[in-house]
Design a protein around this motif. Structure first.
Motif, mmCIF file in Angstrom:
data_model
loop_
_atom_site.group_PDB
_atom_site.id
_atom_site.type_symbol
_atom_site.label_atom_id
_atom_site.label_comp_id
_atom_site.label_asym_id
_atom_site.label_seq_id
_atom_site.Cartn_x
_atom_site.Cartn_y
_atom_site.Cartn_z
ATOM 1 N N THR A 77 0.801 -1.217 0.000
ATOM 2 C CA THR A 77 0.000 0.000 0.000
ATOM 3 C C THR A 77 0.838 1.273 0.000
ATOM 4 O OG1 THR A 77 -0.154 -0.063 2.409
ATOM 5 C CG2 THR A 77 -1.927 -1.126 1.162
ATOM 6 N N ALA A 78 2.156 1.161 0.057
ATOM 7 C CA ALA A 78 3.008 2.353 0.068
ATOM 8 C C ALA A 78 3.024 2.989 -1.325
ATOM 9 C CB ALA A 78 4.426 1.977 0.482
ATOM 10 N N PRO A 79 3.035 4.309 -1.382
ATOM 11 C CA PRO A 79 3.111 4.959 -2.696
ATOM 12 C C PRO A 79 4.509 4.750 -3.284
ATOM 13 C CG PRO A 79 3.227 6.579 -0.946
ATOM 14 C CD PRO A 79 2.938 5.269 -0.297
ATOM 15 N N PRO A 80 4.621 4.738 -4.611
ATOM 16 C CA PRO A 80 5.935 4.545 -5.220
ATOM 17 C C PRO A 80 6.846 5.740 -4.950
ATOM 18 C CG PRO A 80 4.300 5.025 -6.889
ATOM 19 C CD PRO A 80 3.562 4.873 -5.592
ATOM 20 N N MET A 81 8.138 5.478 -4.888
ATOM 21 C CA MET A 81 9.101 6.554 -4.639
ATOM 22 C C MET A 81 9.372 7.301 -5.939
ATOM 23 S SD MET A 81 12.944 6.347 -3.164
ATOM 24 C CE MET A 81 12.426 5.877 -1.556
ATOM 25 N N PRO A 82 9.310 8.628 -5.910
ATOM 26 C CA PRO A 82 9.617 9.392 -7.114
ATOM 27 C C PRO A 82 11.090 9.191 -7.507
ATOM 28 C CG PRO A 82 8.632 10.793 -5.429
ATOM 29 C CD PRO A 82 8.893 9.472 -4.808
ATOM 30 N N PRO A 83 11.395 9.190 -8.801
ATOM 31 C CA PRO A 83 12.772 8.956 -9.227
ATOM 32 C C PRO A 83 13.751 10.000 -8.693
ATOM 33 C CG PRO A 83 11.288 8.844 -11.101
ATOM 34 C CD PRO A 83 10.483 9.286 -9.929
ATOM 35 N N GLU A 84 13.301 11.216 -8.436
ATOM 36 C CA GLU A 84 14.202 12.259 -7.936
ATOM 37 C C GLU A 84 14.680 11.952 -6.517
ATOM 38 O OE1 GLU A 84 10.748 13.678 -8.544
ATOM 39 O OE2 GLU A 84 11.255 13.227 -10.619
ATOM 40 N N GLN A 85 13.937 11.173 -5.784
ATOM 41 C CA GLN A 85 14.277 10.906 -4.388
ATOM 42 C C GLN A 85 14.843 9.508 -4.171
ATOM 43 O OE1 GLN A 85 10.821 11.648 -2.053
ATOM 44 N NE2 GLN A 85 10.785 13.821 -2.504
ATOM 45 N N ALA A 86 15.244 8.839 -5.235
ATOM 46 C CA ALA A 86 15.800 7.494 -5.104
ATOM 47 C C ALA A 86 17.110 7.555 -4.326
ATOM 48 C CB ALA A 86 16.020 6.887 -6.476
ATOM 49 N N PRO A 87 17.391 6.564 -3.480
ATOM 50 C CA PRO A 87 18.633 6.595 -2.713
ATOM 51 C C PRO A 87 19.859 6.449 -3.610
ATOM 52 C CG PRO A 87 17.434 4.555 -2.341
ATOM 53 C CD PRO A 87 16.560 5.436 -3.166
ATOM 54 N N ASN A 88 20.954 7.081 -3.196
ATOM 55 C CA ASN A 88 22.200 7.017 -3.942
ATOM 56 C C ASN A 88 22.816 5.638 -3.729
ATOM 57 O OD1 ASN A 88 24.488 7.544 -5.318
ATOM 58 N ND2 ASN A 88 25.219 9.194 -3.996
ATOM 59 N N SER A 89 23.219 4.978 -4.817
ATOM 60 C CA SER A 89 23.748 3.622 -4.718
ATOM 61 C C SER A 89 25.220 3.577 -4.388
ATOM 62 C CB SER A 89 23.516 2.875 -6.033
ATOM 63 O OG SER A 89 22.153 2.825 -6.312
ATOM 64 N N GLY A 90 25.937 4.644 -4.583
ATOM 65 C CA GLY A 90 27.365 4.643 -4.285
ATOM 66 C C GLY A 90 28.127 5.400 -5.347
ATOM 67 N N PRO A 91 29.425 5.596 -5.143
ATOM 68 C CA PRO A 91 30.197 6.411 -6.081
ATOM 69 C C PRO A 91 30.454 5.718 -7.415
ATOM 70 C CG PRO A 91 31.608 5.568 -4.343
ATOM 71 C CD PRO A 91 30.205 5.197 -3.984
ATOM 72 N N GLY A 92 30.431 4.382 -7.470
ATOM 73 C CA GLY A 92 30.751 3.686 -8.709
ATOM 74 C C GLY A 92 29.592 3.576 -9.679
ATOM 75 N N VAL A 93 28.412 3.972 -9.286
ATOM 76 C CA VAL A 93 27.226 3.837 -10.123
ATOM 77 C C VAL A 93 26.989 5.144 -10.863
ATOM 78 C CG1 VAL A 93 24.758 3.366 -10.113
ATOM 79 C CG2 VAL A 93 26.264 2.183 -8.517
ATOM 80 N N ALA A 94 26.748 5.029 -12.158
ATOM 81 C CA ALA A 94 26.514 6.225 -12.974
ATOM 82 C C ALA A 94 25.175 6.855 -12.569
ATOM 83 C CB ALA A 94 26.504 5.875 -14.446
ATOM 84 N N GLN A 95 25.182 8.173 -12.436
ATOM 85 C CA GLN A 95 23.967 8.881 -12.053
ATOM 86 C C GLN A 95 23.180 9.259 -13.291
ATOM 87 O OE1 GLN A 95 23.014 9.408 -8.867
ATOM 88 N NE2 GLN A 95 24.786 8.186 -8.256
#
Length: 79
Positions: free
Chosen positions: A55-73
């Motif tokens: 029942t949780a609303p989906p997370m907007p893409p702008e607020q997605a958690p950062n995966s780490g420095p090696g992942v392309a943003q």
């Protein structure tokens, strides 16, 4: 040669200073329903967690958690 005790020891069911809470917490063990109680509580907790997930609303893409420095943003969304 084995030694015998002069008086057999008896265990009282509850000390006189114990209240209602220890008696209630020991009730499932005395009724031999420990595993049934554990399984019921676990099932209720998993059901509540599943309800929150579904029942949780989906997370907007702008607020997605950062995966780490090696992942392309991804590029920020245009406004």
């Amino acid at each position: 040669m084995s030694r015998r005790r002069s008086r057999p020891t008896r265990r009282s069911p509850r000390p006189p200073y114990a209240g209602m809470l220890p008696w209630l917490l020991g009730l499932p063990a005395r009724l031999h329903v420990r595993w049934l109680l554990i399984a019921t509580v676990m099932t209720l907790a998993m059901g509540a967690y599943l309800h929150v997930l579904l029942t949780a609303p989906p997370m907007p893409p702008e607020q997605a958690p950062n995966s780490g420095p090696g992942v392309a943003q991804a590029a920020p969304a245009p406004h």
